[in-house]
Design an enzyme around this catalytic site. Structure first.
Site, PDB file in Angstrom:
ATOM      1  N   TRP A   2       2.177   1.655  -3.325  1.00  0.00           N
ATOM      2  CA  TRP A   2       1.105   2.108  -4.182  1.00  0.00           C
ATOM      3  C   TRP A   2       1.271   3.902  -4.207  1.00  0.00           C
ATOM      4  O   TRP A   2       1.001   4.441  -5.425  1.00  0.00           O
ATOM      5  CB  TRP A   2      -0.182   1.735  -3.794  1.00  0.00           C
ATOM      6  CG  TRP A   2      -1.295   2.335  -4.728  1.00  0.00           C
ATOM      7  CD1 TRP A   2      -1.832   1.769  -6.045  1.00  0.00           C
ATOM      8  CD2 TRP A   2      -2.071   3.529  -4.460  1.00  0.00           C
ATOM      9  NE1 TRP A   2      -2.774   2.300  -6.244  1.00  0.00           N
ATOM     10  CE2 TRP A   2      -3.138   3.507  -5.428  1.00  0.00           C
ATOM     11  CE3 TRP A   2      -2.317   4.284  -3.291  1.00  0.00           C
ATOM     12  CZ2 TRP A   2      -4.184   4.330  -5.324  1.00  0.00           C
ATOM     13  CZ3 TRP A   2      -2.993   5.614  -3.429  1.00  0.00           C
ATOM     14  CH2 TRP A   2      -4.032   5.445  -4.412  1.00  0.00           C
ATOM     15  N   HIS A   3       1.565   4.382  -3.263  1.00  0.00           N
ATOM     16  CA  HIS A   3       1.414   5.681  -2.904  1.00  0.00           C
ATOM     17  C   HIS A   3       2.494   6.412  -3.760  1.00  0.00           C
ATOM     18  O   HIS A   3       2.452   7.565  -4.361  1.00  0.00           O
ATOM     19  CB  HIS A   3       1.665   6.412  -1.332  1.00  0.00           C
ATOM     20  CG  HIS A   3       0.393   6.188  -0.775  1.00  0.00           C
ATOM     21  ND1 HIS A   3      -0.282   4.872  -0.373  1.00  0.00           N
ATOM     22  CD2 HIS A   3      -0.772   6.985  -0.616  1.00  0.00           C
ATOM     23  CE1 HIS A   3      -1.447   5.199   0.142  1.00  0.00           C
ATOM     24  NE2 HIS A   3      -1.738   6.424   0.062  1.00  0.00           N
ATOM     25  N   GLY A   4       3.615   5.786  -4.091  1.00  0.00           N
ATOM     26  CA  GLY A   4       4.790   6.654  -4.690  1.00  0.00           C
ATOM     27  C   GLY A   4       5.988   5.524  -4.735  1.00  0.00           C
ATOM     28  O   GLY A   4       6.330   4.799  -4.197  1.00  0.00           O
ATOM     29  N   PHE A  48      -0.168  10.445  -7.108  1.00  0.00           N
ATOM     30  CA  PHE A  48      -0.246   9.037  -7.118  1.00  0.00           C
ATOM     31  C   PHE A  48      -1.057   8.600  -8.256  1.00  0.00           C
ATOM     32  O   PHE A  48      -1.040   7.322  -8.314  1.00  0.00           O
ATOM     33  CB  PHE A  48      -0.915   8.839  -5.782  1.00  0.00           C
ATOM     34  CG  PHE A  48       0.035   9.420  -4.754  1.00  0.00           C
ATOM     35  CD1 PHE A  48      -0.796   9.996  -3.714  1.00  0.00           C
ATOM     36  CD2 PHE A  48       1.035   9.417  -4.407  1.00  0.00           C
ATOM     37  CE1 PHE A  48      -0.251  10.702  -2.618  1.00  0.00           C
ATOM     38  CE2 PHE A  48       1.826   9.941  -3.422  1.00  0.00           C
ATOM     39  CZ  PHE A  48       0.936  10.554  -2.348  1.00  0.00           C
ATOM     40  N   GLY A  55       0.889  -1.166  -0.158  1.00  0.00           N
ATOM     41  CA  GLY A  55       0.156  -0.056   0.075  1.00  0.00           C
ATOM     42  C   GLY A  55       0.884   0.911  -0.068  1.00  0.00           C
ATOM     43  O   GLY A  55       0.456   2.265  -0.584  1.00  0.00           O
TER      44      GLY A  55
END
Lengths: 474, 347
Positions: free
Chosen positions: A327-329, A474, A324
């Site tokens: 996923w953000h960066g 994102f 997770g």
């Protein structure tokens, strides 16, 4: 195109809403919504509309093929093709250079690196993380039999690209949105829904412009002088950023919800006063709810969830949060941030006892809320930092004593506004209802219309500087 | 059940009313004098720095020495120049002044001051600021006409930005403050902070106090970096406009130009060098300026590291921050300028 821009509010939106309610035929209205969404997306860079279309087409076709396939092995193979294509596209545009650079650093450390790192000139398409996950959730749901495949490409494409949620969520599921887009009744103007949507949109706009951006005016310049900040200033930056991120993202979500509501479409709630959580577990039930649920349904549960014993549960929690974070960066700071939260969740599971929101208030609730907020804020230090070095510097400013009670590293021109926004953010976070808890019926009064108009016009006054939403990256 | 239609009508009406009221107020005050409505107030606030400097010189008499530049030239205080060198000086500087603005102020000064003999032009990084940042000039009819029409397109702001001149927090805030000054002036309780020599009691420099010079230098470097993030090569427009400054001087016999390359603290200079690789650009600019040195055009190089030749070091007494020096540095620069005769008069 940004929601907080003149071209969106005064040109795009009035035009789209007028056409939406004027067009009677279902197919024509769907086509209009699709075209408007692609124009909205293409305003940033028209070339990447092709990528959006490709992703949409692939999963539309694969969804039908998966459903029609009788053989379990072939069915699974088709699912893996969808996963590979979606994650491949995401991997290339978002993570390629990160993996290459990380491999290069590792090779350097092991003394067999080439002279210079290979670097791809790749632009990150906005919203790619969102629409690939939305699209992926559809094919997985079809595979698992949770929903039937959609055979109407217009409606399906409209669901993936629907402009209120396209570039920064919420992560809507297929069965939450498609039937609403297809329902002819939704194309009839409803004054109640429109008024409610307007209220929520204006509130979201004010949260973003009047609170989040004013906090950013204080935090960003101060962080540029990180090595000079006092302990007080470092903590103000940390808490200021925590508020900024919440009001920016929840403000955007409110605007998305409001826009959809104007069109008689209901989006799920995405934020539920997350800083009122008294545990990290509860925080993730209240923050970016659509993402948390996506990670739970498509990552945590397939990994085994809590079905494999304690150690497996901790492992699954940890891995889900690490992914997770990724996923953000494409940066180690996001991975570390995810790992940090994964560790907290695992520790809470082991020692803390998970608070069930349906139960009554826990003992020492205020203390737990405060500690949870501080723990989350420490995590945001990584989230905000451009690299690990910066994050560690910031943490050292937080936890070593650099005494001073002045704020002279906050830009004088913005200091008062930052303080006002900070205080207001605190009051709204812990002393007021969130947007979804508001009694909108009580707001639909002439006096409140004027108050809302003041909020709207003051927000417009701050449009002079373009401020994209934080989650756009994102 | 509330009446949603009535609610929306009230909202629409309120929004339109507030927007129109805001625009009308800004149009009446016109704080930057760039909206052009006939019914605007005549009052010129000190807060409109560029326009104020432009107008104040029309009142000055017998000016022989003109200082042009940004805030870095503020230390060339006219009164000090008068006392030390016996000249009638005028400060025609504006915070962050771009080259177009400097050229406008120079031409206006040459037209209004027939006694002008010497122009002290302080060169610094603000000459490379993007022309479109000078939004108060493009729509300012009195000022833009001093610039050749072929340059106007370079100063034209983005189309959406024009709305901000009518309605934005910044312009509303400035309009309110200007209105307060206007009301005070009507009651006889306001006086301009500008003196007849162009200097003002309000400094353009807002330094952070209570910090070491090293921290102040670092802070100013970071604060200015957003202006120059795109500076990769010498701006051709800057070269062209500076060429027009040279032409103006050459077309006014008896007027000399003293170009002073403003000093930057070593830390500030190194910060820019490491972030934007500016050394090559700045060296190219110095070479460009020096290539014009002839006759009435003189170049005095106080940039890093040359200022060390004049005994200027990195210590506190010489620096307010990374680009703004103290009066001690000004004396050294001014002594250098005034000790060298004009080559045209003394071949």
């Amino acid at each position: 195109m940004l929601f907080n821009s003149f071209e969106f509010i005064f040109v795009f939106l009035p035009l789209v809403l007028t056409l939406y309610f004027m067009i009677r035929k279902r197919e024509a209205r769907l086509l209009m919504v699709l075209a408007a969404s692609y124009i909205f997306y293409g305003f940033w860079n028209y070339k990447f509309t092709a990528l959006l279309l490709f992703s949409t087409l692939v999963d539309f076709v694969l969804g039908i093929r998966i459903h029609e396939c009788r053989e379990a092995v072939a069915k699974k193979r088709l699912l893996w093709i969808s996963i590979a294509i979606n994650l491949g596209v995401l991997g290339y545009f978002k993570y390629c250079n990160f993996f290459v650079e990380s491999a290069y650093e590792l090779a350097k450390w092991l003394h067999f690196a080439p002279a210079s790192a290979f670097h791809l000139d790749v632009i990150l398409p906005i919203g790619i993380s969102f629409y690939t996950f939305i699209s992926l959730s559809y094919t997985i749901d079809v595979y698992l039999g949770r929903c039937s495949p959609h055979r109407d490409f217009l409606a399906y494409a409209g669901f993936v690209s629907f402009f209120p949620h396209l570039v920064a969520g919420p992560l809507i599921r297929h069965n939450e949105l498609v039937h609403q887009l297809e329902d002819p009744a939704r194309g009839r103007f409803n004054a109640d829904h429109f008024a409610e949507g307007m209220i929520v949109f204006v509130i979201g706009l004010a949260k973003k412009i009047l609170i989040a951006d004013r906090l950013a005016d204080g935090v960003n310049p101060a962080l540029n002088t990180l090595s000079m900040l006092s302990t007080l200033e470092a903590w103000l930056c940390a808490f200021g950023y925590a508020f900024q991120l919440y009001f920016d993202f929840s403000g955007y979500s409110d605007m998305a919800v409001g826009l959809a509501r104007m069109m008689n479409i209901r989006f799920p709630q995405n934020f539920n006063s997350p800083y009122q959580a008294s545990s990290n577990t509860e925080f993730w039930q209240r923050w970016h709810i659509s993402l948390s649920q996506w990670l739970r349904d498509y990552l945590y549960i397939p990994l085994g969830g809590n079905r494999g014993g304690s150690l497996a549960t901790y492992r699954n929690l940890f891995l889900t949060m690490v992914l997770g974070g990724l996923w953000h960066g494409a940066n180690w700071v996001f991975i570390f941030w995810g790992a940090y939260h994964g560790l907290l969740l695992a520790l809470e599971r082991r020692f803390g006892g998970v608070k069930n929101p349906q139960q009554g208030p826990a003992p020492f609730a205020s203390v737990k809320v405060a500690l949870t907020f501080i723990a989350v804020t420490v995590g945001w230090v990584f989230f905000r930092s451009p690299d690990m070095h910066f994050a560690l510097d910031w943490l050292s400013r937080l936890f070593t004593l650099h005494p001073s009670f002045t704020l002279h590293h906050f830009e004088p021109a913005f200091r008062d506004r930052f303080i006002a926004a900070f205080v207001l953010a605190g009051i709204l976070t812990w002393g007021a209802r969130n947007t979804s808890e508001l009694n909108l019926e009580r707001i639909k009064r002439p006096g409140m219309a004027w108050a809302l108009a003041v909020m709207f016009v003051v927000s417009l006054a701050f449009f002079s500087k373009k401020s994209p939403f934080l989650y756009f990256q994102f | 059940m509330r009446n949603p239609a009535k609610f929306m009508m009230h909202f629409g009406f309120a929004t339109a009313t507030l927007l129109l009221a805001g625009v009308a107020f800004v149009g009446w005050i016109d704080p930057f004098r760039n909206l052009g409505f006939e019914w605007r107030i005549k009052f010129i606030s000190d807060r409109n720095q560029a326009y104020k400097r432009f107008k104040v010189i029309e009142e000055a008499k017998g000016v022989t020495d003109l200082v042009i530049g940004s805030s870095t030239s503020e230390i060339f205080v006219p009164r000090v120049l008068m006392e030390r060198y016996g000249v009638t000086a005028f400060a025609s500087n504006s915070g962050g002044a771009s080259l177009p603005l400097r050229l406008i102020l120079l031409r206006h000064a040459l037209a209004t001051q027939p006694s002008l003999k010497r122009v002290i032009y302080v060169s610094d990084l603000f000459e490379f600021s993007k022309p479109k940042l000078e939004t108060s000039v493009y729509y300012q009819d009195e000022m833009i006409k001093w610039l050749d029409k072929r340059h106007w397109a370079r100063l034209k702001p983005e189309s959406g930005e024009r709305f901000n001149d009518f309605f934005s927090f910044m312009v509303l805030d400035r309009a309110i403050r200007t209105f307060k000054d206007y009301r005070a002036s009507l009651a006889g309780k306001w006086a301009s902070a500008y003196h007849t020599d162009g200097s003002t009691t309000q400094s353009m420099i807002g330094g952070k106090t209570g910090d070491t010079v090293e921290n102040r230098v670092k802070a100013s470097a970071i604060a200015m970096s957003s202006f120059y993030s795109e500076m990769k090569e010498l701006d051709l427009f800057a070269r062209e406009l500076f060429g027009e400054i040279i032409q103006e001087i050459e077309q006014h016999p008896g007027v000399e130009l003293r170009v002073v390359l403003s000093p930057f603290h070593e830390l500030f200079f190194r910060y820019f060098e490491s972030r934007f690789v500016t050394t090559g650009v700045y060296d190219a600019w110095i070479d460009f300026l020096k290539s014009h040195e002839r006759g009435p055009i003189h170049v005095h190089n106080f940039s890093y590291p040359r200022y060390q030749d004049y005994g200027i070091t990195q210590t506190d007494r010489f620096w307010q921050d990374g680009t703004h020096t103290t009066s001690e540095v000004m004396i050294k620069m001014a002594d250098e300028i005034y000790s060298q005769p004009n080559k045209e008069q003394h071949p």
